[in-house]
Design an enzyme around this catalytic site. Structure first.
Site, short mmCIF file in Angstrom:
data_model
loop_
_atom_site.label_atom_id
_atom_site.label_comp_id
_atom_site.label_asym_id
_atom_site.label_seq_id
_atom_site.Cartn_x
_atom_site.Cartn_y
_atom_site.Cartn_z
N LYS A 1 0.89 -1.24 0.01
CA LYS A 1 -0.03 -0.06 0.15
C LYS A 1 0.86 1.11 0.16
O LYS A 1 1.79 1.24 0.68
CB LYS A 1 -0.96 0.03 1.25
CG LYS A 1 -1.92 0.98 1.17
CD LYS A 1 -2.92 0.95 2.56
CE LYS A 1 -4.06 1.84 2.58
NZ LYS A 1 -4.78 1.45 3.89
N SER B 1 -9.88 1.56 2.75
CA SER B 1 -9.13 2.39 1.83
C SER B 1 -7.76 1.69 1.18
O SER B 1 -7.39 2.12 0.20
CB SER B 1 -8.51 3.36 2.72
OG SER B 1 -7.35 2.89 3.71
N SER C 1 -10.10 -1.11 6.94
CA SER C 1 -9.54 -0.77 5.67
C SER C 1 -8.76 -1.92 4.80
O SER C 1 -8.50 -1.91 3.69
CB SER C 1 -8.67 0.39 5.44
OG SER C 1 -9.45 1.72 5.27
N1 GLN Z 1 -13.55 3.84 6.13
C1 GLN Z 1 -12.98 3.94 7.35
C2 GLN Z 1 -12.42 5.48 7.36
O1 GLN Z 1 -12.83 6.28 6.32
C3 GLN Z 1 -11.77 3.30 7.75
C4 GLN Z 1 -10.38 3.77 7.09
C5 GLN Z 1 -9.10 2.62 7.49
O2 GLN Z 1 -9.42 1.65 8.16
N2 GLN Z 1 -8.35 3.15 6.91
O3 GLN Z 1 -12.05 6.17 8.21
#
Ligand code: GLN
Length: 476
Positions: free
Chosen positions: A68, A143, A167
């Site tokens: 990532k 994400s 994410s």
């Molecule tokens: N969807 C969640 C957010 O927008 C989690 C994102 C994540 O785990 N980085 O914060």
């Protein structure tokens, strides 16, 4: 997809060890697949095959790894999906990536993501959205959408992601692969571009539970550079279980029902039936405060983000806007180079931490977090694992939720309480709804990764989920 990119990481490692496969040949096949990727899953792909002559002696034998974008990788763009870090090449490598390199993985590419990991669809990336390999008109989740799409499409055997509120688990579910969010602190955060430091956790994606276990087994461990990292007392074993005899599964009565798509619920119920068939018992557990998880998370995570992102001021890192004086330079840089979701989180977080509102919002959210952790601890007094659908719905069409942040935040309904409690959870593909993958989430107490992986392995065998449709989708 060629046969080589079809291999699981474990199969590739065994073939290299047996002298039946050359690591360089495998890397070249994956590099060609990643370079030809048209899902927008990668933000950078290695331009040449590295020297893998020494890797054949290492445990992971040169098997390519997609990483990532928010992991710092020395001399390689690490942009966290943001325009403010465009072209930024860090002078050092994140501990998780460095450990995997020492174990013999080779860096295949960096993967697309929501900006600073804020999002559930990958549509908040400054480098464009990623397409779901099962259906290109749909999101891959987020994400870590690029990592999940790359593995599902067969462009990388495995990948690293991060999970702050879902994410890793949610994109794994939406792309029909396996993703593990380990116990908070069990993998070093050193060199991960921070979103919400009390929640951020690195973890693996792969097409099998065994590969996920193998990658995690070389990532975890105490790191003196991350004060919140902790060593495990046990080693991570490659899972072999094919039964669930004596395993007690808990289904939270407070987190099911309303708002879950019927097709997801049907796949979940069928998964529970399969678990019973393997010898597990299924019972209801109470997590009375878990429904407050989303509200607490969407105060705590933005509060920490507003503090972490203060470092992007045009002086120390990345982009700088031209302006007449210092203050205008700060504000113009942040105005011009942060995307709308990042700005929204900074505003919410700054507000929640401000004098006069701190007690009402931030302190209240922290109290809810404590109650949620206690709920899980009490529930694990009666059951071994807690199971839910990973996400309330299947991957949704691109653009469907971009104008409605609250609808987007609901994606995290099942994943966020677990993040707040700091406990581990894995998403395993358990079936299809409307032709799209559905994920089953298995959560356990802190450091119960071996238990989770064993149960997931048994279920994986019984589900017999075939990830091939993703590849057909990818080349159609
Ligand atoms: N969807 C969640 C957010 O927008 C989690 C994102 C994540 O785990 N980085 O914060």
């Amino acid at each position: 997809m060629s046969e080589l990119t079809d291999l699981t990481a474990k199969a590739a490692i065994d073939a290299i060890a047996a002298g039946d496969l050359d690591a360089t040949e495998l890397f070249d096949a994956c590099r060609a697949a990643a370079a030809a990727d048209d899902l927008n899953a990668f933000t950078w792909v290695a331009d040449q095959v590295p020297d893998l002559s020494g890797a054949a002696a290492l445990p992971l034998r040169g098997v390519p790894l997609a990483v990532k974008d928010l992991f710092c990788t020395e001399g390689v763009p690490s942009q966290a999906g943001s325009k403010i870090l465009e072209g930024y090449c860090p002078p050092y490598t994140a501990t998780a990536v460095a450990r995997l390199a020492e174990a013999g993985t080779s860096l295949l590419g960096k993967t697309n993501q929501d900006e600073f990991a804020m999002g559930s669809s990958n549509e908040n990336s400054a480098y464009g959205p990623v397409q779901n390999p099962w259906d290109r008109s749909r999101v891959p989740g987020g994400s870590s959408g690029g990592s999940a799409a790359a593995v599902a499409a067969g462009h990388a055997p495995w990948a690293l992601g991060t999970d702050t509120g879902g994410s890793i688990r949610q994109p794994a579910a939406h792309c029909g692969i396996v993703g593990l969010k380990p116990t908070y602190g069990s993998v070093s955060r050193y060199g991960m571009i921070a979103f919400a430091s009390s929640l951020d956790q690195a973890g693996p994606f792969a097409r099998t539970v065994e590969d996920v276990a193998l990658l995690y087994s070389h990532m975890h461990g105490r790191d003196p550079r991350d004060a919140t990292s902790v060593g495990r007392d046990d080693a991570i074993a490659l899972p072999t279980a094919d039964r669930l005899d004596g395993i007690r599964l808990g289904v939270p009565e407070d987190l099911t029902g309303e708002g879950i798509e019927p097709g997801v619920m049907a796949a979940f119920e069928a998964a529970l039936e399969t678990a019973r068939g393997l010898g597990a018992t299924v019972e209801r557990v109470a997590l009375p405060n878990a429904p407050y998880g989303l509200s607490a998370y969407y105060v705590i995570a933005p509060a920490e983000a507003s503090s972490n992102l203060a470092r992007f001021d045009g002086v120390r890192y990345g982009a700088r806007a031209e302006a007449d004086d210092l203050l205008s330079m700060y504000t113009k840089t942040r105005h011009d180079y942060f995307g709308p979701e990042v700005k929204r989180r900074i505003l919410i977080g700054t507000y929640a931490l401000s004098s006069g509102f701190y007690d009402a919002y931030y302190a209240g959210a922290q109290k809810a977090r404590t109650l949620i952790s206690r709920d899980f601890a009490a529930a694990f007094g009666g059951v071994d694992l807690i199971v839910t659908p990973t996400s309330p719905g299947i991957a949704f069409p691109l653009g469907a939720k971009t104008d409605d942040p609250l609808a987007m935040y609901l994606e995290d309904y099942f994943t966020v309480p677990i993040s707040l409690a700091g406990i581990p959870a894995l998403s395993l593909p358990c079936g299809l709804s409307e032709g799209m993958p559905v994920g089953l989430q298995l959560a356990g107490p802190a450091f119960s990764e071996n238990r989770i992986l064993a149960a997931a392995h048994a279920l994986e065998g019984a589900f017999g989920f075939d990830s091939t449709p993703s590849r057909i989708g990818a080349t159609a």
